[in-house]
Design a protein around this motif. Structure first.
Motif, PDB file in Angstrom:
ATOM      1  N   SER A   1      28.436  22.362   0.512  1.00 11.52           N
ATOM      2  CA  SER A   1      28.979  21.012   0.482  1.00 11.52           C
ATOM      3  C   SER A   1      28.268  20.149   1.514  1.00 11.52           C
TER       4      SER A   1
ATOM      5  N   THR B   1      22.532  12.448   7.377  1.00 14.55           N
ATOM      6  CA  THR B   1      23.141  13.661   6.815  1.00 14.55           C
ATOM      7  C   THR B   1      22.582  14.907   7.489  1.00 14.55           C
TER       8      THR B   1
ATOM      9  N   THR C   1      19.238  20.256  -4.723  1.00  8.15           N
ATOM     10  CA  THR C   1      20.205  19.220  -4.354  1.00  8.15           C
ATOM     11  C   THR C   1      20.709  18.543  -5.628  1.00  8.15           C
TER      12      THR C   1
ATOM     13  N   ARG D   1      28.376  17.129  -3.353  1.00  2.00           N
ATOM     14  CA  ARG D   1      28.961  16.159  -2.431  1.00  2.00           C
ATOM     15  C   ARG D   1      30.472  16.309  -2.313  1.00  2.00           C
ATOM     16  N   ASP D   2      31.029  17.334  -2.923  1.00  2.28           N
ATOM     17  CA  ASP D   2      32.461  17.578  -2.794  1.00  2.28           C
ATOM     18  C   ASP D   2      32.670  19.036  -2.376  1.00  2.28           C
TER      19      ASP D   2
ATOM     20  N   SER E   1      28.021  16.150   2.941  1.00  2.01           N
ATOM     21  CA  SER E   1      28.708  14.854   2.904  1.00  2.01           C
ATOM     22  C   SER E   1      27.706  13.712   2.859  1.00  2.01           C
ATOM     23  N   GLY E   2      27.458  13.213   1.658  1.00  2.00           N
ATOM     24  CA  GLY E   2      26.592  12.057   1.523  1.00  2.00           C
ATOM     25  C   GLY E   2      25.121  12.413   1.490  1.00  2.00           C
ATOM     26  N   LEU E   3      24.301  11.377   1.342  1.00  3.86           N
ATOM     27  CA  LEU E   3      22.847  11.545   1.310  1.00  3.86           C
ATOM     28  C   LEU E   3      22.226  10.285   1.901  1.00  3.86           C
TER      29      LEU E   3
END
Length: 318
Positions: free
Chosen positions: A46, A54, A7, A34-35, A48-50
């Motif tokens: 990809s 999630t 990660t 994260r993109d 989205s967020g953490l």
């Protein structure tokens, strides 16, 4: 072949780790970002967020080991009114959410990149931190990392998944940012610094040494459910560190021998006592457990790690 998910694949540690695993040849590697970007040579997912909500289902498909380097990192000048809450959302809730989903998907080992800040902010000279010391974090970042560690080890009582915790000290290497980069820039410009009489001792870890240990922990049987500290194995005073960097920059070392008490007095006047502690105080770690239990030793020396860092700095045009 063991399939590893890293990660934070675009981060300072995550990117270097993914490259190291890829070169190692014993593992397949995927990275999360994260993109929407795709990183060359590795499978990229990809996310989205953490946080606690999630979904990692796609990223965890076929994964045997998770190395969790993504985090809300320590911020020098925090502006949020309640930083601990924000650190907990990412570093505690986000980590535990990922770990639970990893265990449910059949992941066998979860390697967590924590921080020496779990131990505390400094040591007495010659009395290094050890991995079994009682945690004593003093800032929200350190508290969140400690809470994440406790949550992960608690999870191992419920699921069939190993947890490995690594607490690095200050990490440096090619592309280093923040205070370490500022320090290199000051020395490169020949700025006189009042740091010529600091007789402390601080442990550092080169990026190469940190990723080497992480790769070792991916599949070493003795690493299961253990905490490891990591450093280069040679502690330096602030004055020694600055002098070595100046030498590698081929610049004169303009270090003025100002007594530490005077530095601390001035720093407190400007409400920068924490900065003074980092410059003048000691922070040492004992890596004997890491060496003996894993039969691991640092791949590069401090001088080799610094040389690589400075070479990159010069090549990038400073």
């Amino acid at each position: 072949m063991t399939h590893v998910l890293v990660t934070g694949g675009t981060g300072f540690v995550g990117a270097a780790l993914a490259e190291k695993i890829k070169r190692d040849g014993r593992f397949e590697v995927s990275v999360s970002v994260r993109d929407k970007r795709q990183l060359p040579g590795v499978h990229t997912c990809s996310v989205s967020g953490l946080d606690g909500g999630t979904s990692w289902s796609t990223a965890l498909e076929g994964i045997d080991v998770v190395v969790h380097t993504a985090a809300r990192v320590h911020v020098m000048r925090e502006s949020l009114s309640d930083p601990l809450t924000e650190f907990r959302k990412v570093n505690v809730e986000g980590t535990l959410n990922l770990a639970r989903q990893a265990a449910a998907s059949g992941v066998k080992r979860f390697v967590f990149l924590s921080s020496i800040k779990v131990n505390g902010e400094g040591t007495e000279l010659g009395k290094p931190y050890k991995p079994d010391d009682i945690p004593h974090p003093l800032d929200p970042y350190g508290v969140s990392k400690m809470e994440a560690e406790k949550a992960l080890f608690g999870l191992t009582e419920e699921v069939q998944m190993d947890v490995v915790v690594i607490r690095p000290v200050l990490v440096y290497g090619p592309g280093v940012k923040a205070n370490f980069l500022s320090m290199i820039r000051w020395l490169d410009k020949g700025v006189p610094l009042p740091l010529g009489a600091i007789h402390n001792a601080r442990s550092l870890v080169a990026l190469d040494n940190l990723v080497s240990l992480i790769v070792t922990c991916v599949d070493h049987p003795a690493a299961a459910d253990q905490i490891f500290l990591v450093s280069d194995g040679e502690d330096l005073s602030t004055t020694q560190l600055l002098a070595r960097i100046s030498q590698m920059l081929k610049k004169p070392s303009r270090l003025i021998p100002v007594p530490p008490w005077a530095l601390d007095f001035v720093a407190r006047l400007f409400k920068r006592g924490d900065f003074s502690k980092r410059l003048c105080g000691s922070l040492q770690v004992d890596i004997s457990k890491t060496r003996s239990l894993l039969n691991w030793s640092p791949e590069v020396s401090v001088d080799q790690g610094l040389a690589k860092t400075i070479s990159h700095f010069v090549e990038q045009g400073k």
